[in-house]
Write a protein that holds these residues in place. Structure first.
Motif, PDB file in Angstrom:
ATOM      1  N   GLN A 122     -49.802 -42.422  21.714  1.00  0.00           N
ATOM      2  CA  GLN A 122     -49.717 -43.016  22.681  1.00  0.00           C
ATOM      3  C   GLN A 122     -50.993 -43.582  22.871  1.00  0.00           C
ATOM      4  O   GLN A 122     -51.656 -44.261  23.569  1.00  0.00           O
ATOM      5  CB  GLN A 122     -49.066 -42.694  24.603  1.00  0.00           C
ATOM      6  CG  GLN A 122     -47.824 -42.235  24.688  1.00  0.00           C
ATOM      7  CD  GLN A 122     -47.366 -41.538  26.192  1.00  0.00           C
ATOM      8  OE1 GLN A 122     -47.848 -42.135  26.973  1.00  0.00           O
ATOM      9  NE2 GLN A 122     -47.249 -40.166  26.217  1.00  0.00           N
ATOM     10  N   GLY A 123     -51.720 -43.029  21.811  1.00  0.00           N
ATOM     11  CA  GLY A 123     -53.353 -42.503  21.642  1.00  0.00           C
ATOM     12  C   GLY A 123     -54.212 -42.268  22.808  1.00  0.00           C
ATOM     13  O   GLY A 123     -55.144 -43.009  22.614  1.00  0.00           O
ATOM     14  N   ILE A 124     -53.542 -40.711  23.221  1.00  0.00           N
ATOM     15  CA  ILE A 124     -54.547 -39.989  24.148  1.00  0.00           C
ATOM     16  C   ILE A 124     -55.126 -38.921  23.415  1.00  0.00           C
ATOM     17  O   ILE A 124     -53.860 -38.553  22.607  1.00  0.00           O
ATOM     18  CB  ILE A 124     -53.047 -40.132  24.720  1.00  0.00           C
ATOM     19  CG1 ILE A 124     -53.261 -41.350  25.984  1.00  0.00           C
ATOM     20  CG2 ILE A 124     -54.477 -39.187  26.370  1.00  0.00           C
ATOM     21  CD1 ILE A 124     -51.933 -41.139  26.587  1.00  0.00           C
ATOM     22  N   PHE A 125     -56.327 -37.890  23.605  1.00  0.00           N
ATOM     23  CA  PHE A 125     -55.724 -36.988  22.693  1.00  0.00           C
ATOM     24  C   PHE A 125     -57.393 -35.786  24.102  1.00  0.00           C
ATOM     25  O   PHE A 125     -57.607 -36.508  24.388  1.00  0.00           O
ATOM     26  CB  PHE A 125     -57.238 -37.200  21.506  1.00  0.00           C
ATOM     27  CG  PHE A 125     -58.096 -38.083  21.144  1.00  0.00           C
ATOM     28  CD1 PHE A 125     -59.084 -36.979  22.045  1.00  0.00           C
ATOM     29  CD2 PHE A 125     -58.329 -39.066  21.315  1.00  0.00           C
ATOM     30  CE1 PHE A 125     -60.785 -37.628  22.497  1.00  0.00           C
ATOM     31  CE2 PHE A 125     -59.458 -39.629  21.883  1.00  0.00           C
ATOM     32  CZ  PHE A 125     -60.689 -38.987  22.293  1.00  0.00           C
ATOM     33  N   PRO A 126     -56.916 -34.839  24.046  1.00  0.00           N
ATOM     34  CA  PRO A 126     -57.644 -33.706  24.811  1.00  0.00           C
ATOM     35  C   PRO A 126     -59.324 -33.527  24.629  1.00  0.00           C
ATOM     36  O   PRO A 126     -59.617 -33.967  23.069  1.00  0.00           O
ATOM     37  CB  PRO A 126     -56.797 -32.354  24.531  1.00  0.00           C
ATOM     38  CG  PRO A 126     -56.276 -32.576  23.382  1.00  0.00           C
ATOM     39  CD  PRO A 126     -55.842 -34.404  22.863  1.00  0.00           C
ATOM     40  N   TRP A 127     -59.944 -33.623  25.496  1.00  0.00           N
ATOM     41  CA  TRP A 127     -61.658 -33.354  24.634  1.00  0.00           C
ATOM     42  C   TRP A 127     -62.254 -32.963  26.004  1.00  0.00           C
ATOM     43  O   TRP A 127     -62.195 -34.097  26.886  1.00  0.00           O
ATOM     44  CB  TRP A 127     -61.678 -34.582  23.919  1.00  0.00           C
ATOM     45  CG  TRP A 127     -63.695 -34.547  23.291  1.00  0.00           C
ATOM     46  CD1 TRP A 127     -63.644 -33.529  23.607  1.00  0.00           C
ATOM     47  CD2 TRP A 127     -64.223 -35.473  23.960  1.00  0.00           C
ATOM     48  NE1 TRP A 127     -65.174 -34.147  23.490  1.00  0.00           N
ATOM     49  CE2 TRP A 127     -65.476 -35.204  23.064  1.00  0.00           C
ATOM     50  CE3 TRP A 127     -64.056 -36.991  24.149  1.00  0.00           C
ATOM     51  CZ2 TRP A 127     -66.592 -35.722  22.930  1.00  0.00           C
ATOM     52  CZ3 TRP A 127     -65.084 -37.709  23.703  1.00  0.00           C
ATOM     53  CH2 TRP A 127     -66.512 -37.039  22.909  1.00  0.00           C
ATOM     54  N   TYR A 128     -62.809 -32.187  25.945  1.00  0.00           N
ATOM     55  CA  TYR A 128     -63.503 -31.111  27.611  1.00  0.00           C
ATOM     56  C   TYR A 128     -63.643 -29.922  26.782  1.00  0.00           C
ATOM     57  O   TYR A 128     -63.544 -29.349  26.162  1.00  0.00           O
ATOM     58  CB  TYR A 128     -62.342 -30.702  28.384  1.00  0.00           C
ATOM     59  CG  TYR A 128     -61.439 -29.417  27.760  1.00  0.00           C
ATOM     60  CD1 TYR A 128     -61.267 -28.302  28.699  1.00  0.00           C
ATOM     61  CD2 TYR A 128     -60.142 -29.494  27.390  1.00  0.00           C
ATOM     62  CE1 TYR A 128     -60.499 -26.920  28.529  1.00  0.00           C
ATOM     63  CE2 TYR A 128     -59.417 -28.489  26.668  1.00  0.00           C
ATOM     64  CZ  TYR A 128     -59.361 -27.544  27.204  1.00  0.00           C
ATOM     65  OH  TYR A 128     -58.463 -26.461  26.676  1.00  0.00           O
ATOM     66  N   ALA A 142     -65.072 -24.955  15.072  1.00  0.00           N
ATOM     67  CA  ALA A 142     -65.454 -24.582  16.806  1.00  0.00           C
ATOM     68  C   ALA A 142     -66.383 -24.318  16.661  1.00  0.00           C
ATOM     69  O   ALA A 142     -68.040 -24.185  17.984  1.00  0.00           O
ATOM     70  CB  ALA A 142     -63.859 -23.638  16.986  1.00  0.00           C
ATOM     71  N   THR A 143     -67.483 -23.493  15.696  1.00  0.00           N
ATOM     72  CA  THR A 143     -69.041 -22.763  15.914  1.00  0.00           C
ATOM     73  C   THR A 143     -69.660 -24.070  16.339  1.00  0.00           C
ATOM     74  O   THR A 143     -70.126 -25.298  15.603  1.00  0.00           O
ATOM     75  CB  THR A 143     -69.651 -22.052  14.809  1.00  0.00           C
ATOM     76  OG1 THR A 143     -68.556 -21.514  13.803  1.00  0.00           O
ATOM     77  CG2 THR A 143     -70.435 -21.979  14.480  1.00  0.00           C
ATOM     78  N   PRO A 144     -70.662 -23.671  17.525  1.00  0.00           N
ATOM     79  CA  PRO A 144     -71.565 -24.452  17.867  1.00  0.00           C
ATOM     80  C   PRO A 144     -72.622 -25.498  16.709  1.00  0.00           C
ATOM     81  O   PRO A 144     -73.225 -24.499  15.198  1.00  0.00           O
ATOM     82  CB  PRO A 144     -72.288 -24.216  18.510  1.00  0.00           C
ATOM     83  CG  PRO A 144     -71.600 -22.714  19.419  1.00  0.00           C
ATOM     84  CD  PRO A 144     -70.456 -22.724  18.179  1.00  0.00           C
ATOM     85  N   TRP A 147     -66.449 -27.945  22.308  1.00  0.00           N
ATOM     86  CA  TRP A 147     -65.702 -28.736  23.051  1.00  0.00           C
ATOM     87  C   TRP A 147     -64.381 -27.280  22.503  1.00  0.00           C
ATOM     88  O   TRP A 147     -63.271 -27.730  22.867  1.00  0.00           O
ATOM     89  CB  TRP A 147     -64.994 -29.505  22.507  1.00  0.00           C
ATOM     90  CG  TRP A 147     -64.513 -30.615  21.701  1.00  0.00           C
ATOM     91  CD1 TRP A 147     -66.393 -30.910  20.884  1.00  0.00           C
ATOM     92  CD2 TRP A 147     -64.169 -30.532  20.766  1.00  0.00           C
ATOM     93  NE1 TRP A 147     -65.706 -31.227  19.518  1.00  0.00           N
ATOM     94  CE2 TRP A 147     -64.328 -31.835  19.928  1.00  0.00           C
ATOM     95  CE3 TRP A 147     -62.417 -30.811  20.790  1.00  0.00           C
ATOM     96  CZ2 TRP A 147     -63.363 -31.419  18.642  1.00  0.00           C
ATOM     97  CZ3 TRP A 147     -61.616 -31.040  19.866  1.00  0.00           C
ATOM     98  CH2 TRP A 147     -61.889 -31.289  19.333  1.00  0.00           C
ATOM     99  N   ILE A 148     -63.763 -27.377  21.045  1.00  0.00           N
ATOM    100  CA  ILE A 148     -62.870 -26.285  20.794  1.00  0.00           C
ATOM    101  C   ILE A 148     -62.971 -25.018  21.253  1.00  0.00           C
ATOM    102  O   ILE A 148     -63.147 -24.069  20.619  1.00  0.00           O
ATOM    103  CB  ILE A 148     -62.816 -26.546  18.949  1.00  0.00           C
ATOM    104  CG1 ILE A 148     -62.685 -28.283  18.725  1.00  0.00           C
ATOM    105  CG2 ILE A 148     -61.747 -26.102  18.442  1.00  0.00           C
ATOM    106  CD1 ILE A 148     -63.307 -28.165  17.111  1.00  0.00           C
TER     107      ILE A 148
END
Length: 244
Positions: free
Chosen positions: A49-55, A108-110, A118-119
C-alpha cells in the motif's frame, strides 16, 4: 489531503487496517499511523500500500507514506566515468542472500554522523522472519572473502523496496545498487523504492515522484504478490556490471 491525526492500530487489527495514505501528515511528512505489530502479514500488506515502518528505539511503532516518494526507475542510475573505470578494475563480487543477518546488522551500526539507529532489535527480528519466508533479500559485496558492503530490502512482485545500505570500502553499496539497476534494465524489476529522498540518492539519479503515482505503480507491479527466487546461481563480478 491530511486529516491532521495519526491512527492508532492494535496488534489485533487485521493486517490491512491502515488508513488511506492520503491521510498521512504533511508535518512530519508521511506519518500515517502508529502501533500494530511487525508481523510478516502486516509488513507485506503495508509495503503493497506504499507504507513502511520507521521509528527510533523507545518510540512507538510508526508507519509512514511520504509524498513525494524517492525511487529509481529504468535508466535513472548515474555512474561517473571514474566509477566505471574503478569497477572495470575491481575484483569484488556480488552474492545474494548468503549473509542476510550480517548485512542487516551492518546497516544497523550507527554512522559517524548519527547517534543511533532506526533498525532496532525488533526490526531485525521482523525482517529476518521475512527473509526466511523468501520476501526479504540481501545483495552483498565481497572482496577477498570479506563482506565490504551491501543492501537489504523486500521484493514483492516486480518492486524492490530498499531498506538500507552500508559500505566498509569505497563504492561498495553502489555496486549492490548497480546490481539491482541492471535488473531494472532487463525488465526483471519495474522500480526500486528508496522511500525518503536524500541528496545522496538524488545525486545518483533517483527521482522524487508523487505518492499517487507511486501507489498506482504498486497496484500494477505488485498485483501478483509473489516472492522473488530468480537470483543468479553464482556470484557476479563487479566488473561484469559495466561491460557495455
Amino acid at each position: 489531503m491530511s486529516n491532521n491525526r495519526v491512527v492508532w492500530l492494535s496488534a489485533d487489527d487485521p493486517p490491512r487496517s491502515f488508513p488511506p495514505v492520503e491521510n498521512a501528515l504533511r508535518h512530519p511528512d508521511g506519518l500515517l499511523a502508529a502501533g500494530g505489530d511487525l508481523s510478516p502479514e502486516r509488513l507485506l500488506a503495508a509495503y503493497q500500500q506504499g507504507i513502511f515502518p520507521w521509528y527510533d528505539q523507545g518510540q512507538p511503532l510508526l508507519w509512514w507514506s511520504p509524498d513525494p516518494r524517492c525511487v529509481f526507475q529504468k535508466g535513472d542510475l548515474h555512474l561517473s566515468r571514474r566509477m566505471r573505470r574503478e569497477l572495470r578494475r575491481s575484483t569484488a563480487e556480488v552474492r545474494f542472500n548468503t549473509a542476510f543477518a550480517d548485512v542487516i546488522r551492518a546497516c544497523a551500526t550507527p554512522r559517524r554522523y548519527d547517534r543511533g539507529t532506526w533498525i532496532t532489535g525488533d526490526m531485525i527480528d521482523a525482517y529476518e522472519r521475512l527473509h526466511r519466508a523468501g520476501w526479504a533479500h540481501s545483495i552483498e559485496v565481497w572482496q577477498d572473502g570479506v563482506l565490504i558492503g551491501g543492501l537489504y530490502g523486500l521484493i514483492i512482485g516486480r518492486v524492490v523496496f530498499g531498506e538500507s545500505m552500508f559500505s566498509q570500502r569505497s563504492n561498495a553499496s553502489k555496486i549492490a545498487l548497480l546490481t539491482l539497476d541492471r535488473r531494472l534494465s532487463d525488465g526483471t524489476f519495474g522500480i526500486i523504492d528508496c522511500q525518503v529522498r536524500s541528496s545522496h540518492l538524488l545525486s545518483m539519479g533517483a527521482a522524487a515522484i508523487p505518492r499517487s503515482s507511486f501507489v498506482e505503480t504498486l497496484g500494477r507491479l505488485c498485483e501478483t504478490p509473489s516472492a522473488f527466487k530468480n537470483w543468479p546461481k553464482r556470484p557476479i563480478l563487479a566488473s561484469e556490471l559495466v561491460q557495455d
